[in-house]
Design a protein around this motif. Structure first.
Motif, PDB file in Angstrom:
ATOM      1  N   VAL A  66       0.879  -1.162   0.000  1.00 49.80           N
ATOM      2  CA  VAL A  66       0.000   0.000   0.000  1.00 49.80           C
ATOM      3  C   VAL A  66       0.921   1.218   0.000  1.00 49.80           C
ATOM      4  O   VAL A  66       1.826   1.326   0.833  1.00 49.80           O
ATOM      5  CB  VAL A  66      -0.937   0.002   1.222  1.00 49.80           C
ATOM      6  N   ILE A  67       0.683   2.107  -0.948  1.00 49.55           N
ATOM      7  CA  ILE A  67       1.519   3.297  -1.086  1.00 49.55           C
ATOM      8  C   ILE A  67       0.688   4.516  -0.736  1.00 49.55           C
ATOM      9  O   ILE A  67      -0.366   4.755  -1.329  1.00 49.55           O
ATOM     10  CB  ILE A  67       2.089   3.414  -2.512  1.00 49.55           C
ATOM     11  N   LEU A  68       1.150   5.266   0.243  1.00 51.96           N
ATOM     12  CA  LEU A  68       0.491   6.493   0.691  1.00 51.96           C
ATOM     13  C   LEU A  68       1.231   7.668   0.059  1.00 51.96           C
ATOM     14  O   LEU A  68       2.419   7.858   0.298  1.00 51.96           O
ATOM     15  CB  LEU A  68       0.546   6.613   2.217  1.00 51.96           C
ATOM     16  N   TYR A  69       0.535   8.443  -0.756  1.00 53.96           N
ATOM     17  CA  TYR A  69       1.133   9.594  -1.422  1.00 53.96           C
ATOM     18  C   TYR A  69       0.775  10.867  -0.673  1.00 53.96           C
ATOM     19  O   TYR A  69      -0.356  11.049  -0.235  1.00 53.96           O
ATOM     20  CB  TYR A  69       0.632   9.713  -2.863  1.00 53.96           C
ATOM     21  N   GLY A  70       1.751  11.754  -0.574  1.00 52.03           N
ATOM     22  CA  GLY A  70       1.531  13.042   0.050  1.00 52.03           C
ATOM     23  C   GLY A  70       2.833  13.588   0.596  1.00 52.03           C
ATOM     24  O   GLY A  70       3.844  12.895   0.673  1.00 52.03           O
ATOM     25  N   GLU A  71       2.793  14.846   0.968  1.00 58.14           N
ATOM     26  CA  GLU A  71       3.973  15.473   1.554  1.00 58.14           C
ATOM     27  C   GLU A  71       4.124  14.974   2.984  1.00 58.14           C
ATOM     28  O   GLU A  71       3.157  14.962   3.753  1.00 58.14           O
ATOM     29  CB  GLU A  71       3.822  16.990   1.534  1.00 58.14           C
ATOM     30  N   GLY A  72       5.331  14.554   3.322  1.00 60.67           N
ATOM     31  CA  GLY A  72       5.527  14.009   4.653  1.00 60.67           C
ATOM     32  C   GLY A  72       6.910  14.260   5.195  1.00 60.67           C
ATOM     33  O   GLY A  72       7.804  14.750   4.491  1.00 60.67           O
ATOM     34  N   TYR A  73       7.072  13.902   6.474  1.00 63.20           N
ATOM     35  CA  TYR A  73       8.325  14.128   7.182  1.00 63.20           C
ATOM     36  C   TYR A  73       8.664  12.930   8.053  1.00 63.20           C
ATOM     37  O   TYR A  73       7.783  12.278   8.606  1.00 63.20           O
ATOM     38  CB  TYR A  73       8.219  15.369   8.080  1.00 63.20           C
ATOM     39  N   ILE A  74       9.967  12.684   8.175  1.00 68.31           N
ATOM     40  CA  ILE A  74      10.488  11.706   9.115  1.00 68.31           C
ATOM     41  C   ILE A  74      10.945  12.504  10.323  1.00 68.31           C
ATOM     42  O   ILE A  74      11.706  13.466  10.192  1.00 68.31           O
ATOM     43  CB  ILE A  74      11.679  10.939   8.504  1.00 68.31           C
ATOM     44  N   HIS A  75      10.468  12.118  11.497  1.00 61.97           N
ATOM     45  CA  HIS A  75      10.796  12.855  12.718  1.00 61.97           C
ATOM     46  C   HIS A  75      11.901  12.135  13.473  1.00 61.97           C
ATOM     47  O   HIS A  75      11.794  10.949  13.762  1.00 61.97           O
ATOM     48  CB  HIS A  75       9.551  12.990  13.595  1.00 61.97           C
ATOM     49  N   GLY A  76      12.965  12.875  13.762  1.00 65.87           N
ATOM     50  CA  GLY A  76      14.091  12.338  14.515  1.00 65.87           C
ATOM     51  C   GLY A  76      14.289  13.140  15.780  1.00 65.87           C
ATOM     52  O   GLY A  76      13.419  13.915  16.186  1.00 65.87           O
ATOM     53  N   ASP A  77      15.429  12.952  16.386  1.00 65.40           N
ATOM     54  CA  ASP A  77      15.756  13.696  17.604  1.00 65.40           C
ATOM     55  C   ASP A  77      15.857  15.184  17.288  1.00 65.40           C
ATOM     56  O   ASP A  77      16.867  15.646  16.773  1.00 65.40           O
ATOM     57  CB  ASP A  77      17.076  13.199  18.206  1.00 65.40           C
ATOM     58  N   GLU A  78      14.788  15.893  17.563  1.00 65.68           N
ATOM     59  CA  GLU A  78      14.703  17.339  17.356  1.00 65.68           C
ATOM     60  C   GLU A  78      14.940  17.754  15.902  1.00 65.68           C
ATOM     61  O   GLU A  78      15.335  18.885  15.633  1.00 65.68           O
ATOM     62  CB  GLU A  78      15.664  18.066  18.296  1.00 65.68           C
ATOM     63  N   THR A  79      14.754  16.836  14.963  1.00 66.54           N
ATOM     64  CA  THR A  79      14.884  17.165  13.542  1.00 66.54           C
ATOM     65  C   THR A  79      13.644  16.685  12.808  1.00 66.54           C
ATOM     66  O   THR A  79      12.905  15.828  13.289  1.00 66.54           O
ATOM     67  CB  THR A  79      16.114  16.490  12.896  1.00 66.54           C
ATOM     68  N   ARG A  80      13.450  17.246  11.641  1.00 66.28           N
ATOM     69  CA  ARG A  80      12.335  16.861  10.785  1.00 66.28           C
ATOM     70  C   ARG A  80      12.862  16.887   9.353  1.00 66.28           C
ATOM     71  O   ARG A  80      13.232  17.932   8.846  1.00 66.28           O
ATOM     72  CB  ARG A  80      11.197  17.861  10.980  1.00 66.28           C
ATOM     73  N   THR A  81      12.899  15.708   8.718  1.00 68.52           N
ATOM     74  CA  THR A  81      13.448  15.562   7.381  1.00 68.52           C
ATOM     75  C   THR A  81      12.325  15.209   6.408  1.00 68.52           C
ATOM     76  O   THR A  81      11.558  14.285   6.685  1.00 68.52           O
ATOM     77  CB  THR A  81      14.508  14.435   7.363  1.00 68.52           C
ATOM     78  N   PRO A  82      12.214  15.902   5.277  1.00 68.12           N
ATOM     79  CA  PRO A  82      11.161  15.561   4.310  1.00 68.12           C
ATOM     80  C   PRO A  82      11.336  14.135   3.774  1.00 68.12           C
ATOM     81  O   PRO A  82      12.453  13.656   3.613  1.00 68.12           O
ATOM     82  CB  PRO A  82      11.356  16.578   3.182  1.00 68.12           C
ATOM     83  N   LEU A  83      10.202  13.478   3.508  1.00 58.17           N
ATOM     84  CA  LEU A  83      10.264  12.183   2.827  1.00 58.17           C
ATOM     85  C   LEU A  83      10.917  12.409   1.468  1.00 58.17           C
ATOM     86  O   LEU A  83      10.582  13.378   0.782  1.00 58.17           O
ATOM     87  CB  LEU A  83       8.867  11.598   2.629  1.00 58.17           C
ATOM     88  N   PRO A  84      11.801  11.537   1.046  1.00 57.50           N
ATOM     89  CA  PRO A  84      12.538  11.779  -0.199  1.00 57.50           C
ATOM     90  C   PRO A  84      11.661  11.870  -1.449  1.00 57.50           C
ATOM     91  O   PRO A  84      11.959  12.657  -2.345  1.00 57.50           O
ATOM     92  CB  PRO A  84      13.476  10.584  -0.315  1.00 57.50           C
TER      93      PRO A  84
END
Length: 119
Positions: A66-84
């Motif tokens: 199942v593929i979820l499309y949309g703008e997203g972020y990976i949340h780390g230790d006090e960081t937020r990186t966009p999904l590639p």
């Protein structure tokens, strides 16, 4: 498509346009113990179910995903990186289990446990 996949995609369709919180816990090989937990947020725009080529002999490929499309972020230790690539894949296998509890669902496969909720 099996009933669990239908229920899963129906739940996702009902939450299209909303921001989802996804918690993915990877199982230790051959165990139900969780080794690593990833936190993702995704503004869901669309959903696709993709079936794998049944002629493959590669055990690493899922039978469906199942593929979820949309703008997203990976949340780390006090960081937020966009999904590639602005999508998140959930590979499904024969052990796939689905449970819905209103605004949260749980997906369990042989390799991972997913908790998806609306914000």
């Amino acid at each position: 498509m099996n009933t669990n996949v239908d229920q899963f995609t129906q739940w996702l369709d009902e939450h299209n346009g909303q921001t989802l919180s996804i918690q993915k816990g990877e199982h230790e090989t051959g165990s139900k113990d969780v080794l690593d937990i990833d936190l993702i947020s995704l503004e869901l725009q669309s959903v696709e179910v993709r079936s794998a080529n049944q002629n493959t002999q590669d055990d690493y490929l899922p039978s469906e995903e199942v593929i979820l499309y949309g703008e997203g972020y990976i949340h780390g230790d006090e960081t937020r990186t966009p999904l590639p690539d602005n999508y998140f894949e959930i590979p499904l296998d024969e052990s796939f289990k689905f449970h819905s509890d209103g605004n949260e669902i749980k997906i369990e496969t042989e390799k991972a446990l997913y908790r998806i909720s609306t914000n």
